[in-house]
Enzyme design. Sequence first.
Site, short mmCIF file in Angstrom:
data_model
loop_
_atom_site.label_atom_id
_atom_site.label_comp_id
_atom_site.label_asym_id
_atom_site.label_seq_id
_atom_site.Cartn_x
_atom_site.Cartn_y
_atom_site.Cartn_z
N GLU A 207 0.88 -1.18 0.00
CA GLU A 207 0.00 0.00 0.00
C GLU A 207 0.91 1.22 0.00
O GLU A 207 1.42 1.61 1.05
CB GLU A 207 -0.91 -0.02 1.24
N CYS A 241 -2.48 9.47 2.55
CA CYS A 241 -1.99 8.88 1.29
C CYS A 241 -2.90 9.19 0.12
O CYS A 241 -2.44 9.31 -1.01
CB CYS A 241 -1.82 7.39 1.45
P1 NAD Z 1 8.10 4.81 5.04
O1 NAD Z 1 8.15 3.97 3.83
O2 NAD Z 1 9.23 5.69 5.33
O3 NAD Z 1 7.89 3.91 6.35
C1 NAD Z 1 6.88 2.92 6.44
C2 NAD Z 1 7.33 1.82 7.36
O4 NAD Z 1 8.48 1.20 6.82
C3 NAD Z 1 7.69 2.26 8.77
O5 NAD Z 1 7.19 1.33 9.69
C4 NAD Z 1 9.21 2.26 8.75
O6 NAD Z 1 9.78 1.97 10.03
C5 NAD Z 1 9.51 1.14 7.79
N1 NAD Z 1 10.79 1.32 7.11
C6 NAD Z 1 11.40 2.49 6.79
N2 NAD Z 1 12.55 2.25 6.14
C7 NAD Z 1 12.67 0.91 6.05
C8 NAD Z 1 13.67 0.05 5.49
N3 NAD Z 1 14.75 0.53 4.91
N4 NAD Z 1 13.46 -1.28 5.56
C9 NAD Z 1 12.34 -1.76 6.14
N5 NAD Z 1 11.40 -1.01 6.69
C10 NAD Z 1 11.54 0.32 6.65
O7 NAD Z 1 6.73 5.65 4.89
P2 NAD Z 1 6.09 6.69 5.89
O8 NAD Z 1 6.89 7.93 5.88
O9 NAD Z 1 5.78 6.04 7.18
O10 NAD Z 1 4.68 6.94 5.18
C11 NAD Z 1 4.51 7.86 4.15
C12 NAD Z 1 4.28 7.17 2.84
O11 NAD Z 1 3.34 6.13 2.99
C13 NAD Z 1 3.66 8.10 1.82
O12 NAD Z 1 4.24 7.87 0.56
C14 NAD Z 1 2.20 7.71 1.80
O13 NAD Z 1 1.52 8.00 0.61
C15 NAD Z 1 2.30 6.24 2.03
N6 NAD Z 1 1.06 5.73 2.57
C16 NAD Z 1 0.31 4.89 1.82
C17 NAD Z 1 -0.91 4.44 2.31
C18 NAD Z 1 -1.79 3.52 1.51
O14 NAD Z 1 -2.75 3.02 2.08
N7 NAD Z 1 -1.51 3.27 0.26
C19 NAD Z 1 -1.32 4.82 3.58
C20 NAD Z 1 -0.51 5.68 4.31
C21 NAD Z 1 0.69 6.12 3.81
#
Ligand code: NAD
Length: 454
Positions: A207, A241
């Site tokens: 997602e 998002c």
């Molecule tokens: P992110 O990708 O930075 O982090 C998401 C999760 O991944 C966190 O739990 C984080 O700890 C983990 N993570 C970060 N780096 C990692 C790595 N190198 N390896 C493994 N895990 C890792 O995203 P964010 O800043 O938390 O969220 C924002 C993004 O999420 C935006 O792009 C937004 O559009 C998207 N989003 C999508 C939805 C959806 O339903 N499609 C919902 C909410 C947010």
Amino acid sequence: MKDIVATQRLFFNSHTTKNIHYRIQQLECLEQTLNSNIEILDKAIYDDFKKSSFENYLTEIGIVLHDIKQAKRKLSRWSSKKRVKTNFGNFPATSYTIAEPLGVTLIISSWNYPYHLSLAPVVAAIAAGNTVILKPSEIAAKTSFVLATILNQAFDPRFLKVIEGGVQEATELLKQKFDKIFFTGSTRVGKIIYKAAAVHLTPVTLELGGKSPVFITSDANIKMAAKRIVWGKYLNAGQTCIAPDYVYIDTRVCKAFMQAAISEIKKAKYAIKNENYVQIIDEGNFDRLTSLLNCSNIYFGGQSDRAKRYIAPTILNDVTFNDPIMQEEIFGPLLPVLTFSDLDQAIANVNKKPNPLACYVFTSDKKVKKKIIKEIAFGGGAINDSIMHISNPNLPFGGVGSSGFGRYHGKEGFNSFSNFKSILDKPTWFESSLKYAPYTQKKLTIIKKLLKNQ
Ligand code: NAD
């Protein structure tokens, strides 16, 4: 982590979670845990975001409680044996599918709706009979801590365990073998998850995010468009998002829309001092967003306060696709407005960008609705509204291309955590000799006829 996964696997292999009553009990446990900790949950999300209890119910806890209710009511039906027609070549037999859980699952969530985005997939995973390891985002630290505290107290860790942490913990977790990974977050990290999952051939749901456009045509109800777009954009200070990322509007009605949008912003009384508006999650995101304000396009708003991580609802005009604000998902309360005079060209411009997660169309022209829906690939969206498609549990939710793949919510969530096992059940009182050697021309002619008529 290795031990936690191993204990969960052992527990899953005991078949306990396959029992429907066990799953309902666990959903009830989650429901009770949320209901009896609502004040703690409210306080943590206020500390992370200054999110009010009103918004916490509307966009987080209320949705999860609804999902639990729906899953409890429907999960017997969702998991029941589904008969399908048997083809003539297999006659006599019955054919059916049975939904079975995938096993030990990992859910990694993002910070922007920390309860909703962590727990909605948890509900789906439990309903489908899996064990769950949940890793919330470290960026919403208070809510992550509360989730870990209350859930780890309420659940048997062999069944459900919350592990807190950031990149290091997530990386360690991803080395383990899971039977399903459900990830919510950025496209960049989505690629890392997909690669790690590939090592074990683990199925994933991703997602992800993207820039979700809002089309407004000249015949749209401009006042209503402004009202619904302003609500969708500034909810959670744009950290959503599926927030409208930018408005793409027919030049002829641009001015009218801008005025209507400003009037809606004023009516909503968004200010960090009150309960109607949340703050930016952290300084990193605050700095990223305020750097986008270093331009001459600010039409309304633009004020910010770093100490309070406050950025006013802002509208930018005369924006083009080449501007810095149009290069990445905004994820904040800045609304760029771009204009078009030729809808075909506008669609072509959006199609040059990565696939959006959502797309919104404000128009009263049926042909325009159909055209935009048909000609742009996006995950989901709404006509004459923004965001609200997510609130219908009967609409599968997810992205396409760079905004992700896989679907959840309602039955689709259950499906994404299930394996639909296909069974052909044959009696032994009859067997045709057609498929058996010695092969003859006569047998082949009959087989060809049978296959033709199937
Ligand atoms: P992110 O990708 O930075 O982090 C998401 C999760 O991944 C966190 O739990 C984080 O700890 C983990 N993570 C970060 N780096 C990692 C790595 N190198 N390896 C493994 N895990 C890792 O995203 P964010 O800043 O938390 O969220 C924002 C993004 O999420 C935006 O792009 C937004 O559009 C998207 N989003 C999508 C939805 C959806 O339903 N499609 C919902 C909410 C947010």
